[in-house]
Design a protein around this motif. Sequence first.
Motif, PDB file in Angstrom:
ATOM      1  N   UNK A  12      32.454 -18.837   6.216  1.00 34.77           N
ATOM      2  CA  UNK A  12      31.099 -18.905   6.766  1.00 34.77           C
ATOM      3  C   UNK A  12      31.250 -19.143   8.264  1.00 34.77           C
ATOM      4  N   UNK A  13      30.865 -18.192   9.056  1.00 37.97           N
ATOM      5  CA  UNK A  13      31.068 -18.282  10.506  1.00 37.97           C
ATOM      6  C   UNK A  13      30.174 -19.315  11.167  1.00 37.97           C
ATOM      7  N   UNK A  14      28.929 -19.409  10.725  1.00 38.13           N
ATOM      8  CA  UNK A  14      27.984 -20.344  11.321  1.00 38.13           C
ATOM      9  C   UNK A  14      28.233 -21.739  10.741  1.00 38.13           C
ATOM     10  N   UNK A  15      28.774 -22.627  11.553  1.00 36.13           N
ATOM     11  CA  UNK A  15      29.136 -23.965  11.099  1.00 36.13           C
ATOM     12  C   UNK A  15      27.936 -24.700  10.502  1.00 36.13           C
ATOM     13  N   UNK A  16      26.765 -24.502  11.040  1.00 30.51           N
ATOM     14  CA  UNK A  16      25.563 -25.179  10.556  1.00 30.51           C
ATOM     15  C   UNK A  16      25.196 -24.743   9.138  1.00 30.51           C
ATOM     16  N   UNK A  17      25.674 -23.590   8.711  1.00 27.75           N
ATOM     17  CA  UNK A  17      25.351 -23.079   7.377  1.00 27.75           C
ATOM     18  C   UNK A  17      26.401 -23.413   6.322  1.00 27.75           C
ATOM     19  N   UNK A  18      27.512 -23.994   6.729  1.00 27.09           N
ATOM     20  CA  UNK A  18      28.598 -24.260   5.774  1.00 27.09           C
ATOM     21  C   UNK A  18      28.206 -25.228   4.666  1.00 27.09           C
ATOM     22  N   UNK A  19      27.666 -26.359   5.039  1.00 29.21           N
ATOM     23  CA  UNK A  19      27.321 -27.361   4.033  1.00 29.21           C
ATOM     24  C   UNK A  19      26.212 -26.880   3.091  1.00 29.21           C
TER      25      UNK A  19
END
Length: 81
Positions: A12-19
């Motif tokens: 998942x490239x967007x760190x904010x979307x990982x969790x």
Amino acid sequence: VVDKLVQEFIRVKDVAQREPMLVALLKRQFTSETIIFCEKKSEAHRLQIVLGLLGLHCAELHGDLNQTQRLQALDRFAKKE
């Protein structure tokens, strides 16, 4: 390697979307025994708290735990607790 072992890697490239993506996957697809690797102990601890608050049974396992705590976490995983 265990015959029943299934490994999946999801980038998942967007760190904010990982969790949020991880939580969605755990609730929808990976509903049984799952091991998640984190880069830092603090991330493992945070994830354990977040998943616990969401009603998912989990435990953290890292070097800051004593041997008894590590063995208990592994034992609970083996017993599917």
